[in-house]
Write a protein that holds these residues in place. Structure first.
Motif, PDB file in Angstrom:
ATOM      1  N   ALA A 185       0.768  -1.064   0.225  1.00  0.00           N
ATOM      2  CA  ALA A 185       0.002  -0.345  -0.121  1.00  0.00           C
ATOM      3  C   ALA A 185       0.748   1.265  -0.224  1.00  0.00           C
ATOM      4  N   GLU A 186       1.716   1.044   0.520  1.00  0.00           N
ATOM      5  CA  GLU A 186       2.787   2.333   0.687  1.00  0.00           C
ATOM      6  C   GLU A 186       2.945   2.699  -0.234  1.00  0.00           C
ATOM      7  N   VAL A 187       4.011   1.637  -1.125  1.00  0.00           N
ATOM      8  CA  VAL A 187       4.531   1.899  -2.564  1.00  0.00           C
ATOM      9  C   VAL A 187       3.339   2.081  -3.845  1.00  0.00           C
ATOM     10  N   LYS A 188       2.318   1.929  -3.624  1.00  0.00           N
ATOM     11  CA  LYS A 188       1.050   2.486  -4.419  1.00  0.00           C
ATOM     12  C   LYS A 188       1.219   3.869  -4.326  1.00  0.00           C
ATOM     13  N   VAL A 189       1.322   4.387  -2.462  1.00  0.00           N
ATOM     14  CA  VAL A 189       0.992   5.467  -3.033  1.00  0.00           C
ATOM     15  C   VAL A 189       1.724   6.570  -2.998  1.00  0.00           C
ATOM     16  N   LEU A 190       3.137   5.744  -2.486  1.00  0.00           N
ATOM     17  CA  LEU A 190       4.669   6.517  -3.313  1.00  0.00           C
ATOM     18  C   LEU A 190       4.333   6.374  -4.590  1.00  0.00           C
ATOM     19  N   ALA A 191       4.260   6.063  -5.130  1.00  0.00           N
ATOM     20  CA  ALA A 191       4.207   6.117  -7.132  1.00  0.00           C
ATOM     21  C   ALA A 191       3.318   6.486  -7.724  1.00  0.00           C
ATOM     22  N   ALA A 192       1.806   7.445  -6.993  1.00  0.00           N
ATOM     23  CA  ALA A 192       0.928   8.248  -7.273  1.00  0.00           C
ATOM     24  C   ALA A 192       1.582   9.492  -6.282  1.00  0.00           C
ATOM     25  N   ARG A 193       2.399   9.759  -6.036  1.00  0.00           N
ATOM     26  CA  ARG A 193       2.757  11.046  -5.007  1.00  0.00           C
ATOM     27  C   ARG A 193       4.036  10.559  -6.355  1.00  0.00           C
ATOM     28  N   MET A 194       4.705  10.701  -6.718  1.00  0.00           N
ATOM     29  CA  MET A 194       5.821  10.584  -7.614  1.00  0.00           C
ATOM     30  C   MET A 194       5.192  11.252  -9.208  1.00  0.00           C
ATOM     31  N   GLY A 195       4.082  10.232  -9.279  1.00  0.00           N
ATOM     32  CA  GLY A 195       3.243  11.023 -11.010  1.00  0.00           C
ATOM     33  C   GLY A 195       3.392   9.698 -11.503  1.00  0.00           C
ATOM     34  N   LEU A 196       4.314   8.615 -10.899  1.00  0.00           N
ATOM     35  CA  LEU A 196       4.554   7.652 -12.078  1.00  0.00           C
ATOM     36  C   LEU A 196       3.348   7.032 -12.678  1.00  0.00           C
ATOM     37  N   GLN A 197       3.346   6.579 -14.192  1.00  0.00           N
ATOM     38  CA  GLN A 197       2.781   6.354 -14.922  1.00  0.00           C
ATOM     39  C   GLN A 197       2.484   5.059 -15.074  1.00  0.00           C
ATOM     40  N   ALA A 198       3.168   3.994 -14.297  1.00  0.00           N
ATOM     41  CA  ALA A 198       3.338   3.017 -13.647  1.00  0.00           C
ATOM     42  C   ALA A 198       1.948   2.394 -12.223  1.00  0.00           C
ATOM     43  N   ALA A 199       2.209   3.177 -11.261  1.00  0.00           N
ATOM     44  CA  ALA A 199       0.963   3.046 -10.513  1.00  0.00           C
ATOM     45  C   ALA A 199      -0.361   2.782 -10.491  1.00  0.00           C
ATOM     46  N   VAL A 200      -0.849   3.077 -12.599  1.00  0.00           N
ATOM     47  CA  VAL A 200      -2.153   2.409 -12.188  1.00  0.00           C
ATOM     48  C   VAL A 200      -2.669   1.015 -13.151  1.00  0.00           C
ATOM     49  N   ARG A 201      -1.361   0.316 -13.092  1.00  0.00           N
ATOM     50  CA  ARG A 201      -0.732  -0.709 -14.388  1.00  0.00           C
ATOM     51  C   ARG A 201      -1.153  -1.984 -13.536  1.00  0.00           C
ATOM     52  N   PRO A 202      -1.818  -2.459 -14.315  1.00  0.00           N
ATOM     53  CA  PRO A 202      -2.290  -3.640 -13.425  1.00  0.00           C
ATOM     54  C   PRO A 202      -1.150  -4.761 -13.163  1.00  0.00           C
ATOM     55  N   GLU A 203      -1.419  -5.852 -11.229  1.00  0.00           N
ATOM     56  CA  GLU A 203      -0.611  -6.284 -11.006  1.00  0.00           C
ATOM     57  C   GLU A 203      -0.136  -7.931 -12.137  1.00  0.00           C
ATOM     58  N   SER A 204       0.909  -8.241 -12.049  1.00  0.00           N
ATOM     59  CA  SER A 204       1.433  -8.703 -12.824  1.00  0.00           C
ATOM     60  C   SER A 204       1.200 -10.358 -12.274  1.00  0.00           C
ATOM     61  N   GLN A 205       1.032 -11.591 -13.383  1.00  0.00           N
ATOM     62  CA  GLN A 205       0.524 -12.561 -12.561  1.00  0.00           C
ATOM     63  C   GLN A 205       1.646 -13.719 -11.766  1.00  0.00           C
ATOM     64  N   ASP A 206       1.122 -14.741 -11.052  1.00  0.00           N
ATOM     65  CA  ASP A 206       2.409 -16.148 -10.535  1.00  0.00           C
ATOM     66  C   ASP A 206       3.041 -16.636 -12.048  1.00  0.00           C
ATOM     67  N   ILE A 207       2.772 -16.935 -11.819  1.00  0.00           N
ATOM     68  CA  ILE A 207       2.994 -17.643 -13.302  1.00  0.00           C
ATOM     69  C   ILE A 207       3.352 -17.107 -14.422  1.00  0.00           C
ATOM     70  N   CYS A 208       4.397 -16.513 -14.666  1.00  0.00           N
ATOM     71  CA  CYS A 208       4.105 -14.892 -16.065  1.00  0.00           C
ATOM     72  C   CYS A 208       3.892 -15.884 -17.370  1.00  0.00           C
ATOM     73  N   PHE A 209       4.292 -17.040 -17.569  1.00  0.00           N
ATOM     74  CA  PHE A 209       4.366 -17.931 -19.100  1.00  0.00           C
ATOM     75  C   PHE A 209       2.812 -18.167 -19.108  1.00  0.00           C
ATOM     76  N   ILE A 210       2.112 -17.839 -18.124  1.00  0.00           N
ATOM     77  CA  ILE A 210       1.359 -18.425 -18.890  1.00  0.00           C
ATOM     78  C   ILE A 210      -0.015 -17.480 -18.384  1.00  0.00           C
TER      79      ILE A 210
END
Length: 408
Positions: A185-210
């Motif tokens: 939660a802190e990381v997301k708040v920090l990303a928004a505060r920094m204005g990072l575009q990645a703040a709104v990108r969805p979470e990655s999945q557990d098995i990245c190749f499936i």
């Protein structure tokens, strides 16, 4: 004990995925005064999530474009690293084969040890970086003697120390986990505060190749052959039904068995030699002990026999406790007597040992009480006996697990 990391102004590579965690990692290192550049892996399977072919060029991949966008926003250099051959050889091919052989592998273990902190770390060092930083939720510290220690991330819901237990002292001396002391939660708040575009990108999945399809369907597609159906047996050897391929099941599983009856049934064991799935009660599926092979220990030295440690048997599982011992002089094989019987001790998964917040080490589960009990019961049947002599040996894993460790 001090936090492990470089001095201010050092050259640091960041593994950029385009997501919020790696973006904040890069931003924090820039703020700390480091010379930062980004590296993004292309595995050859990234294009599956983009709807393309396995060998889709890196330039058209969403995660590469997102990572490049993060680099542009932060004003840092960015480079794509092709790890396709390594990823196939040490992650995807063993994953598919071991599932077919009745095991439940975790591909993140090999990916972290041999790809992210293998190939990618080597690339970072070759480019003049002293460290590779990632967005993992774990912590590394160095003691007065110069020994590196691995700890859980502060956020228990995101802790990734389980999949990092196999990192060596040399690898740990060159890694940084800036988010390890933060909560998500802190990381997301920090990303928004920094204005990072990645703040709104969805979470990655557990098995990245499936993506989309389940792991069993992926295995069939990758191998070009369908999973073989076989018998579902109870612990007395009576046939209860037909399974749809061993790779679709894991020890402790209750749902999706396709069996009726007044009592709940759980997967007790997978017997690849007979292509049989053994089911039973919760008691029959539980193990009071397990043996793990191919063990590595963060400090380089195993804990003493008789040590009582916490044990995690799956990535997101709750820890249990047990006493560690060694059936032979080889510390790469350890035995854990669990304080409480555990229903999800699955061969192929890792048994990771903890002392409080610190990762001691771990190994791949090869034998369990439930498996041995099932093998013993089926071997006593007068028809079509099932044996697995290698699994009864205390000093080595079953044959299919030996191949896994040879690759590692």
């Amino acid at each position: 004990m001090t936090r492990s990391g470089p001095t201010t102004g050092a050259r640091v590579a960041v593994a950029l995925s385009g997501g919020v965690d790696s973006a904040v990692t890069a931003a924090l290192l820039l703020k700390a005064g480091h010379e930062v550049f980004g590296l993004t892996m292309t595995t050859g399977f990234d294009a599956v999530s983009a709807g393309g072919e396995l060998d889709h060029p890196a330039g058209g991949l969403p995660h590469v474009a997102a990572a490049a966008g993060v680099a542009r926003q932060l004003g840092i250099p960015h480079q794509v690293v092709d790890v396709r051959d390594t990823f196939r050889q040490v992650v995807v091919e063993p994953f598919c084969r071991l599932y077919r052989e009745g095991l439940t592998p975790n591909p993140c273990l090999a990916c972290n040890r041999f790809v992210k902190f293998g190939r990618l770390l080597e690339t970072a060092l070759d480019m003049g970086a002293g460290h590779l930083a990632t967005g993992h939720y774990a912590r590394v510290a160095k003691d007065a003697a110069g020994l590196h220690h691995l700890f859980k991330g502060r956020d228990p819901a995101k802790d990734q120390s389980y999949v990092l237990y196999g990192l060596s002292q040399d690898q740990l001396s060159h890694v940084m986990f800036p988010l390890g002391g933060m909560e998500k939660a802190e990381v997301k708040v920090l990303a928004a505060r920094m204005g990072l575009q990645a703040a709104v990108r969805p979470e990655s999945q557990d098995i990245c190749f499936i993506t989309g399809e389940g792991h069993a369907d992926f295995i069939e597609t990758w191998s070009g052959t369908r999973l073989a159906e076989g018998s579902i047996l109870d612990t007395a050897g009576r046939r209860l039904g037909t399974h749809r391929g061993l790779a679709r099941y894991t020890v402790g599983q209750r749902r999706g068995l396709g069996l009726g009856g007044p009592h709940a049934l759980y997967v007790v064991a997978l017997i690849p030699e007979a292509n049989a799935l053994v089911v039973g009660s919760a008691h029959e599926a539980a193990s009071r002990w397990l043996s793990a092979t191919g063990a590595t220990f963060v400090s380089g030295s195993p804990p003493p026999a008789g040590a009582r440690l916490a044990v995690r048997l799956r990535y997101r599982a709750r820890e249990t406790t047990g006493v560690v011992s060694y059936p032979s002089e080889d510390p790469a094989v350890f035995h854990v007597s669990l304080d409480v019987p555990h229903r999800a001790a699955a061969p192929g998964q890792a048994a990771v040992l903890y002392r409080g917040e610190e990762v001691v080490g771990g190994g791949i589960i090869a034998r369990t009480e439930a498996l041995e009990r099932a093998l013993s019961a089926l071997s006593s049947r007068p028809r079509r006996p099932v044996t697995r002599e290698a699994s009864r040996r205390e000093d080595r894993p079953p044959a299919h697990l030996q191949r896994f460790h040879e690759e590692s």
